[in-house]
Motif scaffolding. Structure first.
Motif, PDB file in Angstrom:
ATOM      1  N   PHE A  17      33.982  52.041  58.244  1.00 55.07           N
ATOM      2  CA  PHE A  17      33.707  52.670  56.951  1.00 55.07           C
ATOM      3  C   PHE A  17      34.997  52.892  56.168  1.00 55.07           C
ATOM      4  O   PHE A  17      35.079  52.618  54.964  1.00 55.07           O
ATOM      5  N   ILE A  18      36.040  53.395  56.833  1.00 57.05           N
ATOM      6  CA  ILE A  18      37.320  53.643  56.166  1.00 57.05           C
ATOM      7  C   ILE A  18      37.939  52.336  55.687  1.00 57.05           C
ATOM      8  O   ILE A  18      38.514  52.258  54.585  1.00 57.05           O
ATOM      9  N   LYS A  19      37.829  51.270  56.483  1.00 55.72           N
ATOM     10  CA  LYS A  19      38.356  49.968  56.062  1.00 55.72           C
ATOM     11  C   LYS A  19      37.609  49.447  54.835  1.00 55.72           C
ATOM     12  O   LYS A  19      38.209  48.813  53.960  1.00 55.72           O
ATOM     13  N   SER A  20      36.304  49.702  54.778  1.00 55.84           N
ATOM     14  CA  SER A  20      35.523  49.297  53.605  1.00 55.84           C
ATOM     15  C   SER A  20      36.017  50.024  52.361  1.00 55.84           C
ATOM     16  O   SER A  20      36.126  49.450  51.274  1.00 55.84           O
ATOM     17  N   TYR A  21      36.326  51.305  52.500  1.00 55.17           N
ATOM     18  CA  TYR A  21      36.862  52.077  51.383  1.00 55.17           C
ATOM     19  C   TYR A  21      38.214  51.517  50.947  1.00 55.17           C
ATOM     20  O   TYR A  21      38.505  51.411  49.750  1.00 55.17           O
ATOM     21  N   GLN A  22      39.058  51.168  51.909  1.00 53.84           N
ATOM     22  CA  GLN A  22      40.361  50.601  51.574  1.00 53.84           C
ATOM     23  C   GLN A  22      40.212  49.279  50.830  1.00 53.84           C
ATOM     24  O   GLN A  22      40.972  48.974  49.911  1.00 53.84           O
ATOM     25  N   GLN A  23      39.208  48.485  51.212  1.00 54.70           N
ATOM     26  CA  GLN A  23      38.977  47.215  50.522  1.00 54.70           C
ATOM     27  C   GLN A  23      38.629  47.447  49.059  1.00 54.70           C
ATOM     28  O   GLN A  23      39.075  46.710  48.169  1.00 54.70           O
ATOM     29  N   LEU A  24      37.873  48.496  48.765  1.00 53.63           N
ATOM     30  CA  LEU A  24      37.479  48.787  47.391  1.00 53.63           C
ATOM     31  C   LEU A  24      38.641  49.338  46.576  1.00 53.63           C
ATOM     32  O   LEU A  24      38.768  49.036  45.388  1.00 53.63           O
ATOM     33  N   SER A  25      39.491  50.153  47.217  1.00 50.90           N
ATOM     34  CA  SER A  25      40.553  50.831  46.479  1.00 50.90           C
ATOM     35  C   SER A  25      41.819  49.995  46.347  1.00 50.90           C
ATOM     36  O   SER A  25      42.712  50.346  45.583  1.00 50.90           O
ATOM     37  N   THR A  26      41.946  48.907  47.097  1.00 55.09           N
ATOM     38  CA  THR A  26      43.172  48.093  47.048  1.00 55.09           C
ATOM     39  C   THR A  26      42.881  46.670  46.569  1.00 55.09           C
ATOM     40  O   THR A  26      43.532  45.728  47.014  1.00 55.09           O
ATOM     41  N   LEU A  27      41.903  46.530  45.696  1.00 51.11           N
ATOM     42  CA  LEU A  27      41.574  45.200  45.169  1.00 51.11           C
ATOM     43  C   LEU A  27      42.735  44.692  44.314  1.00 51.11           C
ATOM     44  O   LEU A  27      43.110  45.336  43.330  1.00 51.11           O
ATOM     45  N   PRO A  28      43.332  43.565  44.648  1.00 51.00           N
ATOM     46  CA  PRO A  28      44.489  43.071  43.873  1.00 51.00           C
ATOM     47  C   PRO A  28      44.051  42.525  42.522  1.00 51.00           C
ATOM     48  O   PRO A  28      42.884  42.139  42.338  1.00 51.00           O
ATOM     49  N   PRO A  29      44.960  42.475  41.549  1.00 47.33           N
ATOM     50  CA  PRO A  29      44.612  41.884  40.249  1.00 47.33           C
ATOM     51  C   PRO A  29      44.336  40.397  40.401  1.00 47.33           C
ATOM     52  O   PRO A  29      44.908  39.721  41.256  1.00 47.33           O
ATOM     53  N   PRO A  30      43.431  39.844  39.562  1.00 45.80           N
ATOM     54  CA  PRO A  30      43.077  38.433  39.699  1.00 45.80           C
ATOM     55  C   PRO A  30      44.213  37.509  39.280  1.00 45.80           C
ATOM     56  O   PRO A  30      44.959  37.797  38.346  1.00 45.80           O
ATOM     57  N   SER A  49      34.965  24.924  30.896  1.00 43.09           N
ATOM     58  CA  SER A  49      36.070  25.391  31.730  1.00 43.09           C
ATOM     59  C   SER A  49      36.414  26.827  31.345  1.00 43.09           C
ATOM     60  O   SER A  49      36.351  27.192  30.170  1.00 43.09           O
ATOM     61  N   PHE A  50      36.766  27.624  32.325  1.00 47.76           N
ATOM     62  CA  PHE A  50      37.119  29.012  32.080  1.00 47.76           C
ATOM     63  C   PHE A  50      38.197  29.439  33.065  1.00 47.76           C
ATOM     64  O   PHE A  50      38.355  28.866  34.137  1.00 47.76           O
ATOM     65  N   PHE A  51      38.962  30.473  32.677  1.00 51.66           N
ATOM     66  CA  PHE A  51      40.032  30.987  33.521  1.00 51.66           C
ATOM     67  C   PHE A  51      39.462  32.038  34.453  1.00 51.66           C
ATOM     68  O   PHE A  51      38.833  33.006  34.013  1.00 51.66           O
ATOM     69  N   VAL A  52      39.703  31.860  35.768  1.00 51.59           N
ATOM     70  CA  VAL A  52      39.089  32.735  36.753  1.00 51.59           C
ATOM     71  C   VAL A  52      39.910  32.712  38.035  1.00 51.59           C
ATOM     72  O   VAL A  52      40.579  31.725  38.346  1.00 51.59           O
ATOM     73  N   ASP A  53      39.880  33.820  38.764  1.00 56.47           N
ATOM     74  CA  ASP A  53      40.374  33.857  40.138  1.00 56.47           C
ATOM     75  C   ASP A  53      39.216  33.403  41.005  1.00 56.47           C
ATOM     76  O   ASP A  53      38.283  34.169  41.274  1.00 56.47           O
ATOM     77  N   CYS A  54      39.253  32.163  41.422  1.00 57.41           N
ATOM     78  CA  CYS A  54      38.112  31.541  42.103  1.00 57.41           C
ATOM     79  C   CYS A  54      37.713  32.311  43.359  1.00 57.41           C
ATOM     80  O   CYS A  54      36.528  32.547  43.613  1.00 57.41           O
ATOM     81  N   GLN A  55      38.678  32.726  44.156  1.00 56.08           N
ATOM     82  CA  GLN A  55      38.371  33.401  45.418  1.00 56.08           C
ATOM     83  C   GLN A  55      37.692  34.747  45.176  1.00 56.08           C
ATOM     84  O   GLN A  55      36.699  35.073  45.824  1.00 56.08           O
ATOM     85  N   ASN A 114      37.670  43.284  36.344  1.00 66.48           N
ATOM     86  CA  ASN A 114      39.070  42.842  36.369  1.00 66.48           C
ATOM     87  C   ASN A 114      39.260  41.511  35.654  1.00 66.48           C
ATOM     88  O   ASN A 114      40.386  41.156  35.291  1.00 66.48           O
ATOM     89  N   HIS A 115      38.165  40.770  35.459  1.00 66.49           N
ATOM     90  CA  HIS A 115      38.194  39.522  34.677  1.00 66.49           C
ATOM     91  C   HIS A 115      37.800  39.770  33.220  1.00 66.49           C
ATOM     92  O   HIS A 115      37.421  38.833  32.504  1.00 66.49           O
ATOM     93  N   ASP A 116      37.850  41.052  32.786  1.00 63.65           N
ATOM     94  CA  ASP A 116      37.440  41.440  31.422  1.00 63.65           C
ATOM     95  C   ASP A 116      35.964  41.151  31.190  1.00 63.65           C
ATOM     96  O   ASP A 116      35.556  40.825  30.062  1.00 63.65           O
ATOM     97  N   GLY A 117      35.170  41.252  32.246  1.00 62.67           N
ATOM     98  CA  GLY A 117      33.729  41.012  32.142  1.00 62.67           C
ATOM     99  C   GLY A 117      32.947  42.199  32.665  1.00 62.67           C
ATOM    100  O   GLY A 117      33.412  43.335  32.653  1.00 62.67           O
ATOM    101  N   ASP A 118      31.731  41.920  33.145  1.00 62.89           N
ATOM    102  CA  ASP A 118      30.867  42.989  33.650  1.00 62.89           C
ATOM    103  C   ASP A 118      29.800  42.372  34.536  1.00 62.89           C
ATOM    104  O   ASP A 118      29.638  41.137  34.587  1.00 62.89           O
TER     105      ASP A 118
END
Length: 451
Positions: A291-304, A336-342, A426-430
């Motif tokens: 559970f704590i690791k899941s929280y860390q994944q949400l709070s440390t999302l890197p910029p695209p 074509s669009f700009f995106v962080d594919c991963q 983070n991709h300026d979307g929703d």
């Protein structure tokens, strides 16, 4: 000898009189010639000449008077309209002819302008009431960035009276950098001894071909604090629930094991109870760690890290991860669009996983058919929409859909949808998720900019 040049003043009515005199000059000259040549008394000749002069002069004066009266009446009516009085009307005994048409047109013009001015006054009064009552600070400045208007909300926000700052520079309100923002933006600026976070919208308008500034300021400090408080309440509630689910059995079993250690551990039953209790403690500890690791994944999302990619290639690479799915892929023009594919693929994978689980729930154990999902994309209002549609059980509680760690699944972490939406933002979307209108199931839409 000084030469004095007389200034000849020309006017419309003067030209009319000259034309009348010119028209009567020849008949009058002929009449004078016949009168002088006639064999009558000199006194009668003088009387006739005097009569002709008087009649001609009176006619010219009468014409001049009528023309002057009509022109000055028209001027008075137009001036009355300019100063806001539309009740004055031209008076004439002529009901036909060019003059009557002119008066009729002038009356219509006066009425139209008067009605238009009245409508403008009413609209201005309505606008003033709205500006005074609206809970948004409104400030306008002229082309020299001097303050020309402040509504009561602005006075309240900046704790000053409009009369005290009118004509002064915008700097005295601490908004010296606001005019450089442009468009809409959440900014923070110094207000007295406090810093305020506000929603700032700057626009421009023209007055006499000069550019003026229109500033809208919405104080979102209290709103943000309230939303922050609600978010913390939800987070603490979920964290407390999850932690208590692990700590409560750990505490209970630890007490039981502590009592057990005072007993004879050589007995088989006591050893089995000790082993089982330790296994439960270990399992709950691992669950809490996950559970704590899941929280860390949400709070440390890197910029695209964005790169140019074909949307068709992106869709095909994602669907290839699920060969067991019966994919429905409607054809759409490729862009074509700009995106962080991963990152975006991870967001879509989370949505697909939810769709698969919902579709499996909708099927009975004895009637397992291949799951069918629809994945499509389209351009709408300059945005790229990637839509995933399933035929599952739908969403029962939409309000808690994006609450972190809230889940109705036995093995769910409750961060999949939150993480997917954060990636889209983070991709300026929703990310929008809703139940389908025409049939059972859910439609998930990732909204992304096209450039």
């Amino acid at each position: 000898m000084t030469k004095i040049k007389r200034k000849i003043v020309k006017s419309y009515e003067g030209d009319i009189i000259r034309l009348v005199l010119l028209a009567t000059a020849l008949p009058s000259t002929l009449l004078f010639y016949f009168v002088i040549s006639a064999g009558i008394s000199i006194y009668l000749k003088i009387l006739i000449i005097l009569f002709v002069v008087i009649v001609t002069g009176y006619s010219c004066f009468s014409i001049w008077q009528k023309i002057t009266y009509q022109l000055r009446t028209s001027i008075n009516i137009i001036e009355s309209v300019i100063f806001g009085d539309g009740t004055t009307r031209p008076v004439s005994r002529y009901k036909q002819g060019a003059l009557a048409e002119f008066n009729h047109t002038l009356t219509g013009l006066s009425s139209a302008i008067s009605t238009h001015k009245q409508e403008l006054k009413e609209q201005q009064l309505l606008l003033t009431k709205i500006i005074n009552q609206i809970d948004v600070a409104i400030i306008t400045t002229d082309h020299n960035n001097a303050i020309v208007l402040m509504n009561p909300s602005a006075e309240k926000l900046f704790a000053c009276r409009f009369e005290a700052v009118i004509g002064g520079p915008i700097n005295q309100l601490g908004l010296q950098d606001a005019l450089n923002v442009g468009g809409q933006k959440v900014v923070e600026f110094q207000l007295k001894q406090h810093r305020k976070k506000v929603y700032l919208h700057v626009d421009k308008y023209l007055v006499n071909t000069q550019t003026h500034n229109l500033i809208f300021i919405t104080d979102i400090q209290q709103l943000l604090r309230e939303e922050e408080r609600i978010a913390w309440q939800r987070l603490v509630r979920v964290l407390s629930h999850e932690i208590n689910n692990s700590l409560a059995p750990i505490a209970s079993i630890s007490e039981s094991l502590a009592k057990l250690t005072r007993a004879d551990l050589t007995q088989a039953d006591n050893k089995a109870d000790l082993h089982q209790g330790l296994c439960v403690i270990s399992e709950r500890a691992h669950s809490l760690n996950t559970f704590i690791k899941s929280y860390q994944q949400l709070s440390t999302l890197p910029p695209p890290v964005k790169s140019l990619m074909s949307v068709a290639d992106f869709i095909l690479s994602t669907t290839a991860l699920y060969p067991q799915i019966n994919w429905q892929l409607p054809k759409s023009p490729d862009i074509s669009f700009f995106v962080d594919c991963q990152q975006l693929q991870q967001a879509l994978v989370n949505l697909i996983t939810n769709a698969i689980e919902a579709s499996n729930t909708n099927q009975s154990a004895s009637n397992k058919e291949p799951i069918s999902l629809t994945l499509q994309w389209k351009i709408s209002e300059g945005k790229l929409l990637i839509q995933l549609l399933d035929s599952g059980v739908g969403i029962a509680n939409i309000d808690n859909l994006f609450v972190p760690f809230y889940t109705t699944k036995t093995q769910g972490s409750g961060i999949g949808l939150v993480l997917s939406r954060q990636i889209a933002m983070n991709h300026d979307g929703d990310l929008h998720i809703e139940n389908r209108d025409t049939q059972r199931g859910v439609q998930a839409t990732i909204v992304l900019p096209t450039r």
